[in-house]
Scaffold this active site. Structure first.
Site, short mmCIF file in Angstrom:
data_model
loop_
_atom_site.label_atom_id
_atom_site.label_comp_id
_atom_site.label_asym_id
_atom_site.label_seq_id
_atom_site.Cartn_x
_atom_site.Cartn_y
_atom_site.Cartn_z
N LYS A 27 0.84 -1.21 0.00
CA LYS A 27 0.00 0.00 0.00
C LYS A 27 0.87 1.25 0.00
CE LYS A 27 -3.64 -2.52 2.38
NZ LYS A 27 -4.25 -2.90 3.66
N GLN A 79 -3.87 -1.75 9.99
CA GLN A 79 -3.80 -3.09 9.40
C GLN A 79 -4.27 -4.12 10.42
OE1 GLN A 79 -2.88 -3.64 6.12
NE2 GLN A 79 -3.56 -5.73 6.46
N ASP A 121 -10.72 2.66 5.12
CA ASP A 121 -11.00 1.22 5.05
C ASP A 121 -12.51 0.95 5.07
OD1 ASP A 121 -8.86 -0.45 4.60
OD2 ASP A 121 -8.23 -0.53 6.70
#
Ligand code: NDP
Length: 291
Positions: A52, A96, A119
């Site tokens: 990412k 994450q 997200d």
């Protein structure tokens, strides 16, 4: 059979975002900025976050990677998120997952400012998604929608079978495919580990999204001719012939299912790159929402 090439489709999205970012910089503005938080040293998480961050650099986005040992306390992590929430130069925040057991995923997700929730896991984002209000859609289902659109796959009126009901993939995918939109407008069946007649249901699927995390689970005898197959699964399977010592396997037995399908995503190179594209789109949108 047509391959739904996520690498190619993601490349087109990245080029578009690169172009848009260059224009912003030419106008004397700053670039969109993604902040990623990584706790611990889990190999797969390290790989995902690195990918990412690398992609942000490729397209001219700024990125910040904040790494913490798995001993960080929940309170400390929440404070770190607060700092990013209050930093006007940060547009998107991602944490994450999975987090160490002593840290509550829910508390951490709820702490992220919904305006920076790229997200799409915050309850505000989820509520907006369910009610059809523009919002951040979780990156994997968003990437899948972008891929279906890119290849003009007809979804309206089709029966979509989604295998898996996680908050990050299966549940949002089933909601998004059922919405009155394009892609969407499907009749959706959502399956999980307690589904008793899974094969029977899959055989009715015009579109099957396999998101269960069981390597090569979906076999040719479970798929009808001409079905569209979206393989979300990524499992590391030991493979001595690889330098890394493992191979990535999807949830679909590609060799035999691809023969029957009309469209199919490969693993790797299908949903994975589109997930990153979805995240970048969300980050760009978070930036633009502030302008
Ligand atoms: P989860 O483990 O959170 O969820 C798996 C789901 O599959 C659960 O709902 C579970 O049911 C269901 N399931 C498990 N086994 C079966 C079975 N035998 N039959 C029917 N349903 C079953 O996984 P995620 O949703 O997080 O991820 C799924 C896969 O997708 C993983 O391989 C993951 O690595 C991959 N992934 C890939 C991404 C990408 O970018 N390509 C992004 C995110 C995930 P129950 O709810 O009953 O337990």
């Amino acid at each position: 059979m047509q391959l739904l090439d996520g690498k190619l489709a993601a490349q087109a999205i990245k080029e578009d975002l690169h172009q848009k970012t260059s224009t912003l910089l030419q106008q004397g503005k700053r670039a969109p900025h993604l902040a990623a938080i990584l706790v611990g040293t889990d190999g797969a998480s390290e790989t995902y976050v690195a990918s990412k961050v690398k992609t942000c650099a490729e397209i001219g986005f700024e990125s910040t990677l904040k790494r913490f040992p798995s001993t960080i306390t929940e309170e400390e992590l929440l404070q770190e998120i607060d700092e990013l929430n209050n930093n006007d130069a940060v547009d998107g925040i991602l944490v994450q997952l999975p987090l160490p057991k002593h840290i509550s995923d829910d508390k951490v997700i709820n702490k992220i400012n919904p305006a920076k929730d790229v997200d799409g896991f915050h309850p505000v984002s989820v509520g907006n998604m369910v009610s059809g209000t523009p919002t951040f859609i979780p990156a994997t289902p968003y990437g899948i929608l972008l891929l279906l659109k890119q290849y003009n796959v007809e979804t309206s009126g089709k029966h979509a079978v989604v295998i898996g009901r996680s908050h990050i993939v299966g549940t949002p995918m089933s909601i998004l495919l059922s919405r009155k939109s394009n892609p969407g407008n499907c009749t959706v069946t959502i399956c999980h580990s307690a589904t008793t007649n899974l094969k029977e249901i899959c055989l009715q699927g015009d579109i099957i999204v396999a998101a269960l995390g069981q390597p090569e689970f979906l076999t040719a005898d479970m798929v009808k001719d001409g079905a569209v197959i979206i393989d979300v699964g990524i499992t590391r399977v030991a493979d001595a012939s690889k330098k890394s010592g493992f191979a990535l396997k999807g949830d679909v037995k590609f060799d035999e299912v691809s023969v029957k399908s009309s469209y199919i995503t490969p693993v790797p190179g299908g949903v994975g790159p589109m997930t990153i594209a979805g995240l970048l789109m969300n980050t760009y949108n978070a930036y633009m929402n502030k302008q």
